[in-house]
Design a protein around this motif. Structure first.
Motif, short mmCIF file in Angstrom:
data_model
loop_
_atom_site.label_atom_id
_atom_site.label_comp_id
_atom_site.label_asym_id
_atom_site.label_seq_id
_atom_site.Cartn_x
_atom_site.Cartn_y
_atom_site.Cartn_z
N ALA A 63 22.25 4.23 -0.85
CA ALA A 63 23.28 4.33 -1.73
C ALA A 63 22.90 2.98 -2.68
CB ALA A 63 24.72 4.19 -1.39
N ARG A 64 22.81 1.95 -2.16
CA ARG A 64 22.51 0.74 -2.86
C ARG A 64 21.26 0.55 -3.73
NH1 ARG A 64 26.64 0.77 0.10
NH2 ARG A 64 28.49 -0.23 0.04
N MET A 65 20.20 0.82 -3.02
CA MET A 65 18.85 0.75 -3.64
C MET A 65 18.73 1.94 -4.57
SD MET A 65 17.94 -1.83 -2.27
CE MET A 65 16.46 -2.03 -3.46
N CYS A 66 19.17 3.14 -4.54
CA CYS A 66 19.10 4.12 -5.35
C CYS A 66 19.87 3.74 -6.73
CB CYS A 66 19.59 5.50 -4.97
SG CYS A 66 18.16 6.04 -3.72
N GLN B 15 0.66 -1.19 0.14
CA GLN B 15 0.06 -0.09 0.00
C GLN B 15 0.90 1.25 0.03
OE1 GLN B 15 -3.39 -0.23 -0.32
NE2 GLN B 15 -2.99 -2.35 -0.39
N LYS B 16 1.84 1.19 0.70
CA LYS B 16 2.98 2.38 1.04
C LYS B 16 3.47 2.59 -0.37
CE LYS B 16 6.76 4.37 3.47
NZ LYS B 16 7.71 4.16 4.63
N ALA B 17 3.95 1.63 -1.21
CA ALA B 17 4.73 1.55 -2.28
C ALA B 17 3.57 2.33 -3.52
CB ALA B 17 5.09 0.18 -2.86
N PHE B 18 2.34 1.78 -3.34
CA PHE B 18 1.44 2.23 -4.50
C PHE B 18 1.31 3.83 -4.32
CE2 PHE B 18 0.00 -2.13 -5.42
CZ PHE B 18 1.09 -2.48 -6.32
N LEU C 5 14.99 -8.96 -9.51
CA LEU C 5 16.27 -8.37 -8.99
C LEU C 5 16.01 -7.57 -7.86
CD1 LEU C 5 19.17 -7.93 -9.93
CD2 LEU C 5 18.48 -6.35 -11.57
N ILE C 6 15.07 -6.78 -7.78
CA ILE C 6 14.78 -5.89 -6.68
C ILE C 6 14.66 -6.46 -5.37
CG2 ILE C 6 13.44 -4.32 -5.63
CD1 ILE C 6 12.73 -3.10 -8.26
N LEU C 7 13.76 -7.77 -5.52
CA LEU C 7 13.70 -8.57 -4.43
C LEU C 7 14.96 -9.27 -3.80
CD1 LEU C 7 11.58 -9.58 -2.03
CD2 LEU C 7 11.05 -11.42 -3.86
N SER C 8 15.50 -9.93 -4.65
CA SER C 8 17.00 -10.57 -4.46
C SER C 8 17.73 -9.40 -3.60
CB SER C 8 17.54 -11.34 -5.62
OG SER C 8 17.91 -10.32 -6.52
N THR C 9 18.04 -8.24 -4.13
CA THR C 9 19.00 -7.30 -3.97
C THR C 9 18.38 -6.97 -2.31
OG1 THR C 9 19.44 -6.32 -5.82
CG2 THR C 9 19.78 -5.09 -4.07
N ILE D 181 11.95 6.31 -4.66
CA ILE D 181 11.57 4.92 -4.74
C ILE D 181 12.91 4.06 -3.88
CG2 ILE D 181 11.64 2.72 -6.03
CD1 ILE D 181 10.16 4.49 -8.37
N GLY D 182 14.09 4.60 -4.20
CA GLY D 182 15.16 3.95 -3.64
C GLY D 182 15.12 4.21 -2.18
N GLN D 183 14.75 5.23 -1.73
CA GLN D 183 14.70 5.52 -0.36
C GLN D 183 13.67 4.69 0.41
OE1 GLN D 183 14.81 10.04 -0.03
NE2 GLN D 183 16.84 10.06 0.37
N MET D 184 12.51 4.78 -0.33
CA MET D 184 11.26 4.11 0.22
C MET D 184 11.84 2.48 0.63
SD MET D 184 7.66 2.83 -1.45
CE MET D 184 8.83 1.81 -2.63
N LEU D 185 12.29 1.85 -0.38
CA LEU D 185 12.83 0.36 -0.46
C LEU D 185 14.05 0.28 0.96
CD1 LEU D 185 13.10 -0.50 -4.10
CD2 LEU D 185 11.37 -1.02 -2.69
N SER D 186 14.81 1.28 1.03
CA SER D 186 15.80 1.42 2.03
C SER D 186 15.09 1.47 3.20
CB SER D 186 16.89 2.62 1.72
OG SER D 186 17.76 2.90 2.79
N GLY D 187 14.21 2.55 3.24
CA GLY D 187 13.40 2.58 4.51
C GLY D 187 12.90 1.46 5.12
N PHE D 188 12.35 0.51 4.10
CA PHE D 188 11.80 -0.61 4.57
C PHE D 188 12.50 -1.67 5.13
CE2 PHE D 188 10.46 -4.85 3.37
CZ PHE D 188 9.34 -5.22 3.94
#
Length: 222
Positions: A209-212, A88-91, A183-187, A115-122
């Motif tokens: 840095a890695r997610m962005c 829900q947060k991503a959408f 690729l995103i999930l595995s990272t 997007i990178g910071q959202m994934l990093s924050g998670f």
């Protein structure tokens, strides 16, 4: 989902019995997080759950059934309490953009960063607030390699995460949403495992840095 999430042990027939059964599974999960999966024994679980030893052997005839049901409980909760809120947060975030946004370099850069910071924050929230969840997840996926009863459940668990990421990659115009989602999930999972081993890296600077960098490479140019 309900066709796949099926418990192996004896079913409880009364509310009080179900509470005791749940307490046993919670205790087994706590032991896995603290001491590892091979520390799950009937006597240790009974002591952790503060129930008679006979209760654990009543509901679970052997340790493999107890472990399977413990991970079933873990996956069931994770799907509703972790994966669904993340979706829900991503959408909500992605609704701020459209594919046409990618044509504007400034908007694209902003999209990569958010997007990178959202994934990093998670990832960081999982590490700092739900570290036990990460440890249990690693143990669950490893056990699925050894116990074929858990494979369908593990596949469902991963598929639910992939579907969310696949929809997201479709929204920002990926030419191969499925592979990009994988690729995103595995990272993300690799980073989570790395942080468990090296907690000194659990910083926004390290993970951002890695997610962005990954999102920048995957996000199409307008």
């Amino acid at each position: 989902m309900t066709n796949v999430i099926q418990y192996q042990g004896r079913k409880a027939r009364r509310a009080g019995s179900e509470q005791r059964r749940q307490a046993i599974l919670e205790a087994a999960l706590a032991i896995i997080v603290k001491d590892g999966i091979r520390s799950v024994r009937h006597r240790a679980v009974a002591r952790e759950a503060d129930v008679p030893l006979s209760a654990t052997t009543y509901y679970f005839k052997d340790i493999s059934d107890l472990i399977a049901d413990t991970f079933t409980l873990f996956a069931e909760r994770a799907l509703t309490e972790v994966i669904e809120p993340f979706k829900q947060k991503a959408f909500t975030l992605l609704s701020q953009f459209s594919r046409s946004s990618l044509a504007d370099p400034v908007q694209r850069e902003r999209m990569v960063k958010l997007i990178g910071q959202m994934l990093s924050g998670f990832i960081l929230d999982e590490f700092h607030q739900r570290r036990g969840h990460l440890i249990a997840e690693q143990a669950f996926l490893q056990e699925a390699v050894l116990d074929e009863r858990l494979r369908d459940l593990a596949d469902l668990y991963l598929r639910q995460q992939l579907e969310s990421l696949k929809i997201a990659t479709e929204l920002f115009g990926s030419s191969n949403p499925r592979l990009d989602a994988e690729l995103i999930l595995s990272t993300m999972m690799t980073l989570e495992q790395r942080l468990l081993v090296h907690p000194e890296n659990a910083t926004a600077e390290f993970v951002d840095a890695r997610m962005c960098n990954l999102i920048d490479k995957l996000l199409p140019h307008g």
